[in-house]
Design a protein around this motif. Structure first.
Motif, short mmCIF file in Angstrom:
data_model
loop_
_atom_site.label_atom_id
_atom_site.label_comp_id
_atom_site.label_asym_id
_atom_site.label_seq_id
_atom_site.Cartn_x
_atom_site.Cartn_y
_atom_site.Cartn_z
N LEU A 248 0.83 -1.21 0.00
CA LEU A 248 0.00 0.00 0.00
C LEU A 248 0.86 1.26 0.00
N GLU A 249 1.96 1.23 0.71
CA GLU A 249 2.87 2.39 0.74
C GLU A 249 3.43 2.65 -0.67
N SER A 250 3.82 1.58 -1.35
CA SER A 250 4.35 1.78 -2.72
C SER A 250 3.24 2.25 -3.67
N LEU A 251 2.02 1.79 -3.43
CA LEU A 251 0.89 2.20 -4.25
C LEU A 251 0.53 3.66 -4.01
N LYS B 60 -5.76 8.09 -4.01
CA LYS B 60 -4.72 8.27 -2.99
C LYS B 60 -5.36 8.32 -1.60
N ASP B 61 -6.51 8.98 -1.47
CA ASP B 61 -7.23 9.04 -0.20
C ASP B 61 -7.68 7.64 0.23
N ASP B 62 -8.15 6.86 -0.73
CA ASP B 62 -8.58 5.48 -0.43
C ASP B 62 -7.40 4.64 0.06
N THR C 48 -6.92 2.92 3.71
CA THR C 48 -6.63 1.49 3.82
C THR C 48 -5.38 1.26 4.66
N ILE C 49 -4.37 2.10 4.48
CA ILE C 49 -3.15 1.99 5.29
C ILE C 49 -3.49 2.21 6.76
#
Length: 149
Positions: A60-63, A72-74, A78-79
């Motif tokens: 998720l961090e790389s995404l 990006k907010d989603d 999620t993170i």
């Protein structure tokens, strides 16, 4: 003669009872080993969950760096949810550890109680033997001197 037969039957039943306690003690020890194996499996499962959460967070961090706007907010939400899940997992691990320790303490206590019960049974057998011996000596007209307890 009847007293001897009764005493033998009684002694056998006490021995049977002692055997049952020994079997119970053995079962308690086996149960403790099974609990230990079960605890290790749970620990392994929790470890795998941590690894999965870490990998998910890394992905998720790389995404997050590659997306913009609403996506990006989603990803950030999620993170955050994954981080909350990791905290809950750590709390569950703490509770599991406490429960495991309590089970170990209870199993140890049960083992001690069963060992004490076996010792009591042995003392009861000795007392019954001494009582029978005293009764037999009294029947024969001999003076009886038993130790004081």
């Amino acid at each position: 003669m009847k007293n001897e037969v009764f005493a033998r039957e009684k002694r056998l039943s006490v021995r049977d009872l002692a055997d049952k306690f020994e079997k119970g003690l053995s079962a308690a020890a086996d149960g403790g080993a099974n609990l230990s194996i079960e605890a290790k499996l749970r620990e392994l499962a929790l470890l795998e969950k941590h690894v999965l959460l870490e990998k998910l967070t890394n992905a998720l961090e790389s995404l997050r760096g590659r997306v913009t706007g609403r996506n990006k907010d989603d990803v950030e939400d999620t993170i955050s949810m994954v981080a909350d899940l990791a905290v809950k997992l750590s709390q569950s691990e703490g509770e599991l550890f406490e429960e495991t320790e309590q089970v170990k303490k209870l199993a140890n206590f049960l083992k001690q109680v069963m060992e004490m019960e076996l010792e009591l049974q042995a003392l009861r057998i000795q007392l019954a033997d001494m009582s029978m011996y005293s009764h037999q000596l009294q029947k024969e007209g001999q003076d009886v001197c038993l130790p004081d307890f």
